[in-house]
Design an enzyme around this catalytic site. Structure first.
Site, short mmCIF file in Angstrom:
data_model
loop_
_atom_site.label_atom_id
_atom_site.label_comp_id
_atom_site.label_asym_id
_atom_site.label_seq_id
_atom_site.Cartn_x
_atom_site.Cartn_y
_atom_site.Cartn_z
N GLY A 116 -4.86 5.81 4.47
CA GLY A 116 -4.48 6.13 3.08
C GLY A 116 -4.48 4.93 2.14
O GLY A 116 -4.22 5.10 0.95
N TYR B 293 3.71 11.55 -1.27
CA TYR B 293 4.54 10.77 -2.20
C TYR B 293 3.94 10.81 -3.61
O TYR B 293 4.62 11.14 -4.58
CB TYR B 293 4.65 9.33 -1.68
CG TYR B 293 5.24 8.38 -2.68
CD1 TYR B 293 6.53 8.54 -3.14
CD2 TYR B 293 4.48 7.32 -3.19
CE1 TYR B 293 7.06 7.68 -4.08
CE2 TYR B 293 5.00 6.46 -4.12
CZ TYR B 293 6.29 6.63 -4.57
OH TYR B 293 6.81 5.78 -5.50
N HIS C 188 6.82 -3.20 2.97
CA HIS C 188 6.04 -3.84 1.90
C HIS C 188 5.60 -5.26 2.29
O HIS C 188 6.32 -5.97 2.98
CB HIS C 188 6.87 -3.89 0.61
CG HIS C 188 7.13 -2.53 0.06
ND1 HIS C 188 8.30 -1.85 0.31
CD2 HIS C 188 6.36 -1.70 -0.69
CE1 HIS C 188 8.23 -0.67 -0.28
NE2 HIS C 188 7.07 -0.55 -0.88
N ARG D 187 -4.40 -5.82 -4.37
CA ARG D 187 -3.37 -5.10 -5.10
C ARG D 187 -2.97 -5.89 -6.35
O ARG D 187 -3.16 -7.11 -6.42
CB ARG D 187 -2.11 -4.93 -4.22
CG ARG D 187 -2.28 -3.98 -3.04
CD ARG D 187 -2.39 -2.54 -3.49
NE ARG D 187 -2.58 -1.63 -2.38
CZ ARG D 187 -3.76 -1.29 -1.86
NH1 ARG D 187 -4.88 -1.81 -2.33
NH2 ARG D 187 -3.83 -0.42 -0.88
N1 UFG Z 1 -0.12 -4.75 4.22
C1 UFG Z 1 -0.49 -5.43 5.37
N2 UFG Z 1 0.44 -5.65 6.32
C2 UFG Z 1 1.74 -5.23 6.21
C3 UFG Z 1 2.13 -4.53 5.03
C4 UFG Z 1 1.15 -4.31 4.04
O1 UFG Z 1 -1.66 -5.82 5.52
O2 UFG Z 1 2.54 -5.44 7.14
C5 UFG Z 1 -1.12 -4.53 3.17
C6 UFG Z 1 -1.36 -3.06 2.88
O3 UFG Z 1 -2.36 -2.55 3.74
C7 UFG Z 1 -1.79 -3.11 1.41
C8 UFG Z 1 -1.03 -4.33 0.85
O4 UFG Z 1 -0.62 -5.08 1.98
O5 UFG Z 1 -3.14 -3.39 1.34
C9 UFG Z 1 0.21 -3.93 0.06
O6 UFG Z 1 0.97 -3.04 0.86
P1 UFG Z 1 2.43 -2.57 0.47
O7 UFG Z 1 2.91 -1.67 1.56
O8 UFG Z 1 3.26 -3.74 0.10
O9 UFG Z 1 2.18 -1.74 -0.87
P2 UFG Z 1 1.22 -0.48 -1.13
O10 UFG Z 1 0.09 -1.00 -1.97
O11 UFG Z 1 0.87 0.24 0.10
O12 UFG Z 1 2.23 0.47 -1.89
C10 UFG Z 1 2.50 0.35 -3.25
C11 UFG Z 1 3.90 0.91 -3.50
C12 UFG Z 1 3.94 2.38 -3.22
C13 UFG Z 1 2.83 3.07 -3.97
C14 UFG Z 1 1.50 2.46 -3.65
C15 UFG Z 1 0.40 3.06 -4.46
O13 UFG Z 1 4.84 0.23 -2.71
O14 UFG Z 1 5.18 2.90 -3.64
O15 UFG Z 1 1.53 1.07 -3.95
O16 UFG Z 1 -0.75 3.12 -3.70
F1 UFG Z 1 2.78 4.38 -3.65
#
Ligand code: UFG
Length: 333
Positions: free
Chosen positions: A284, A141, A189, A221
């Site tokens: 990741g 992505y 998310h 985050r």
């Molecule tokens: N998380 C949990 N449990 C869940 C969902 C998420 O513990 O059920 C944690 C993830 O591990 C992460 C945090 O919550 O640490 C935020 O996770 P999200 O999936 O909400 O968001 P991300 O940080 O993974 O993703 C965001 C954007 C992506 C982008 C990424 C960049 O949504 O589009 O940041 O790393 F690519």
């Protein structure tokens, strides 16, 4: 003259359409409705259903409408899915942008604001992340978004297209009036999952990893309110309209919150218990992602006014609690 919003029925694109119409812009929306929602389209927008990889479809729209600039949100955006199906991401994201740039070139449209991501940086060596730091994506992505930025750069040199690429950190929240909000199928998310748990639609939230090198062991985050994020897009359009040169900006709050802090905030906002369980790390996931958004503040004059974690969760909660099934109604799937 009109602004063309590609992907205008998705979570972020629909918020852009609403704010543009608030500012009396004429808005044309293109979406293939693969992940977006017809119900999210503002009633005053002109909608064309179709795919940006279809050059004849794009030509039809560019010919029919007086488009002066483009906001490009049309892409697949799930990190996990991109690792399992990289070709889908290169096809829709990279090839789609290639076709779009071809149509823009043919019709002399030279301004584009682009939806990019913190995932272009990969695992940062230090935080806060500035725009000069190396881009080493750890997901397909992120790689596709970086490639899309490069496509715009080289088309800029060859054809005079000017772009602003906005690298989003964690976008959350919803329009304050709750007409539109976040509805992904399936949802991955954190904030929507936490709020669906508060609505008893899920038994618990699984926290992915509690052994990170952070104060409470969970990932940190940088959460940004979707309405502030879109405000930056409108400023980016002004910047391009005032002959600003192509550039890249981070959009975040410059503050980090852990997964546990998000759950705690949601407990306070909703008054509900929100049970959690601990699971393994999600592959990741970098431990800490925090933006430096100084450049957007200085050059675009961006002031994120709604980006406080309680406000973000409150606005998201207003959407989820009034639309427990998202855009679906009882009995539809
Ligand atoms: N998380 C949990 N449990 C869940 C969902 C998420 O513990 O059920 C944690 C993830 O591990 C992460 C945090 O919550 O640490 C935020 O996770 P999200 O999936 O909400 O968001 P991300 O940080 O993974 O993703 C965001 C954007 C992506 C982008 C990424 C960049 O949504 O589009 O940041 O790393 F690519």
């Amino acid at each position: 003259m009109s602004v063309l919003v590609l992907g205008g029925t998705g979570y972020i694109g629909s918020h852009a359409v609403y704010q543009l119409i608030d500012q009396d812009e004429k808005v044309i929306v293109i979406d293939n409705l693969e992940t977006g929602h017809l119900e999210a389209i503002h009633p005053n927008a002109t909608f064309y259903q179709g795919d940006i990889r279809d050059i004849d479809f794009l030509r039809k729209v560019f010919k029919a409408e007086p488009i002066h600039s483009v906001l490009h949100f049309a892409a697949n955006s799930l990190v996990g899915e991109s690792m399992e199906n990289p070709l889908k991401y290169f096809d829709n994201n990279v090839h789609g942008t290639q076709v779009l740039l071809k149509a823009m070139t043919e019709y002399g449209v030279k301004k584009i604001v682009f939806s990019s991501t913190a995932a272009t940086y990969g695992e940062p060596k230090q935080v806060p992340i500035t725009e000069e730091m190396p881009t080493l994506p750890t997901s397909t992505y992120g790689e596709t978004k970086l490639t899309m930025e490069k496509l715009m750069k080289w088309c800029g040199i060859a054809h005079g297209i000017r772009y602003v690429s906005l690298r989003y950190f964690n976008v959350a929240g919803a329009r304050e009036t709750a007409e539109i909000g976040e509805d992904h199928q399936p949802e991955s998310h954190l904030i929507p999952i936490v709020l669906q748990t508060a609505l008893n639609q899920r038994e618990h939230v699984t926290i992915f990893g509690s052994d990170y090198n952070t104060d409470d062991g969970t990932c940190i985050r940088d959460y940004i309110h979707v309405e502030d994020l879109i405000a930056a897009h409108l400023l980016a359009l002004d910047y391009l309209n005032n002959n600003g040169s192509s550039d890249i900006f981070n959009l975040g709050s410059s503050k980090g919150f852990s997964v546990k802090q998000i759950v705690e905030t949601a407990r306070k906002v909703t008054g509900n218990e929100i049970p959690v369980k601990y699971g393994p790390r999600r592959p990741g996931d970098p431990s800490v992602l925090i933006a430096s958004s100084d450049k957007a503040r200085e050059i675009l004059g961006w002031i994120p006014e709604r980006t406080h974690i309680t406000k973000i969760v409150e606005d998201a909660w207003r959407w989820h609690s009034t639309h427990p099934l998202g855009y679906r109604t009882e009995g539809t799937s």
